[in-house]
Design an enzyme around this catalytic site. Structure first.
Site, mmCIF file in Angstrom:
data_model
loop_
_atom_site.group_PDB
_atom_site.id
_atom_site.type_symbol
_atom_site.label_atom_id
_atom_site.label_comp_id
_atom_site.label_asym_id
_atom_site.label_seq_id
_atom_site.Cartn_x
_atom_site.Cartn_y
_atom_site.Cartn_z
ATOM 1 N N ASP A 1 -119.858 -66.465 -35.087
ATOM 2 C CA ASP A 1 -121.247 -66.082 -34.864
ATOM 3 C C ASP A 1 -121.713 -64.982 -35.810
ATOM 4 O OD1 ASP A 1 -119.581 -64.184 -33.640
ATOM 5 O OD2 ASP A 1 -120.020 -64.926 -31.632
ATOM 6 N N ASN B 1 -118.832 -61.215 -19.301
ATOM 7 C CA ASN B 1 -119.429 -62.264 -18.461
ATOM 8 C C ASN B 1 -118.782 -63.624 -18.701
ATOM 9 O OD1 ASN B 1 -120.319 -62.864 -20.992
ATOM 10 N ND2 ASN B 1 -122.498 -62.657 -20.565
ATOM 11 N N HIS C 1 -118.329 -65.039 -21.708
ATOM 12 C CA HIS C 1 -118.790 -65.790 -22.882
ATOM 13 C C HIS C 1 -117.660 -65.958 -23.898
ATOM 14 C CE1 HIS C 1 -120.446 -62.021 -25.287
ATOM 15 N NE2 HIS C 1 -119.185 -62.235 -25.578
ATOM 16 N N GLU D 1 -123.379 -67.786 -23.752
ATOM 17 C CA GLU D 1 -123.535 -66.992 -22.537
ATOM 18 C C GLU D 1 -123.493 -67.900 -21.300
ATOM 19 O OE1 GLU D 1 -123.245 -63.991 -23.101
ATOM 20 O OE2 GLU D 1 -124.608 -63.152 -24.589
HETATM 21 C C1 F6R Z 1 -117.341 -62.134 -31.465
HETATM 22 C C2 F6R Z 1 -117.635 -62.980 -30.310
HETATM 23 C C3 F6R Z 1 -117.583 -62.461 -28.924
HETATM 24 C C4 F6R Z 1 -116.508 -61.400 -28.680
HETATM 25 C C5 F6R Z 1 -116.557 -60.896 -27.241
HETATM 26 C C6 F6R Z 1 -115.547 -59.801 -26.993
HETATM 27 O O1 F6R Z 1 -117.405 -62.875 -32.668
HETATM 28 O O2 F6R Z 1 -117.960 -64.110 -30.498
HETATM 29 O O3 F6R Z 1 -117.398 -63.535 -28.033
HETATM 30 O O4 F6R Z 1 -115.244 -61.954 -28.950
HETATM 31 O O5 F6R Z 1 -117.839 -60.424 -26.956
HETATM 32 O O6 F6R Z 1 -115.908 -58.686 -27.748
HETATM 33 P P1 F6R Z 1 -114.968 -57.385 -27.784
HETATM 34 O O7 F6R Z 1 -113.711 -57.786 -28.458
HETATM 35 O O8 F6R Z 1 -115.755 -56.386 -28.607
HETATM 36 O O9 F6R Z 1 -114.750 -56.988 -26.365
#
Ligand code: F6R
Length: 247
Positions: free
Chosen positions: A67, A137, A139, A144
């Site tokens: 992303d 959450n 994701h 989401e």
């Molecule tokens: C990042 C992504 C997100 C993160 C997730 C966890 O490219 O796609 O799904 O992997 O939000 O983020 P952290 O590691 O910062 O807790």
């Protein structure tokens, strides 16, 4: 879905990096699915060290990130492009920049950009190893809760939970992008092997729900129960909290 736990995030990250490094050594044309976020920092540090030490040729390795924020250019320090350049795509390593893919969050036509990204992923794929973090959450990527399981790469609205979690990386809430381009759930599920990584007590609740709950679009990561080759890699800080609920 296997869960593997390690005494620390450092040893867990070393394990993941070593699996990726072995893949690159044995399959020079491998395709890596990459994630950003705090969880991946130690993984990329360990991988950088292995790649520097072995000097393995990276010129034919392809990478696709999950992303990118809408509106941020690759020069913006908060963009995921900048994150990847800082933490993995170092000039000292032999990455071929034509083979590195992140969605362009500044594309004039974001819808066209998303569908071209999906096409490029499909043409190059399947991804050999897909790294995933997990949001508070549930994701994966920026898919989401409520995201259809058949979704592909597209423009997404970030949820309040995600905006609150990622607020720390930006000067203000107002300065935060509220949208991203994200691979979809279906795009992710095409990978041959998936490693979902979660560290620390604060992720224990969502990982426990993922492991013990049912498959539902309300918890996007729960689709991974239907993938044949998934590992959930956690540290003991997280595992110790959920161990009882797994018995
Ligand atoms: C990042 C992504 C997100 C993160 C997730 C966890 O490219 O796609 O799904 O992997 O939000 O983020 P952290 O590691 O910062 O807790």
């Amino acid at each position: 879905m296997n869960i593997r736990h390690f005494d620390s995030r450092t040893t867990a990250s070393a394990y993941i990096a070593s699996e990726m490094h072995t893949l690159i050594e044995t399959r020079p044309q491998s395709v890596l699915g990459l994630a950003t976020g705090d969880t991946m920092l130690d993984v990329y540090q360990a991988l950088r060290q292995l790649l520097s030490a072995s000097k393995v040729d990276l010129s034919t390795v392809k990478t696709f990130n999950l992303d990118e924020y809408v509106g941020l250019s690759e020069n913006d320090p908060q963009s995921y492009y900048a994150y990847m350049n800082k933490h993995l795509f170092l000039p000292s390593l032999s990455w071929n920049h034509n083979n590195i893919h992140l969605p362009n969050g500044r594309a004039h036509d974001l819808v066209a950009e998303a569908s071209q990204y999906e096409q490029a992923l499909d043409d190059a794929g399947p991804v050999d190893i897909q790294l995933l973090g997990i949001g508070m959450n549930g994701h994966i990527g920026f898919n989401e809760p409520g995201t259809p399981f058949d979704s592909v790469t597209r423009v997404v609205d970030l949820s309040d939970t995600t905006l609150r979690s990622n607020r720390k990386h930006f000067e203000s809430y107002e300065a935060m992008p509220k949208q991203a381009i994200s691979m979809g759930i279906q795009s992710i599920m095409r990978a041959k092997r998936i490693m979902l990584v979660a560290f620390g007590r604060n992720k224990a609740d969502i990982v426990s729900k993922l492991l013990t709950g049912r498959v539902t679009e309300d918890l996007p990561a729960s689709i991974l129960h239907q993938h044949p080759n998934v590992e959930i890699v956690v540290d003991d800080a997280l595992y110790d909290v959920i161990a009882e609920s797994l018995e």
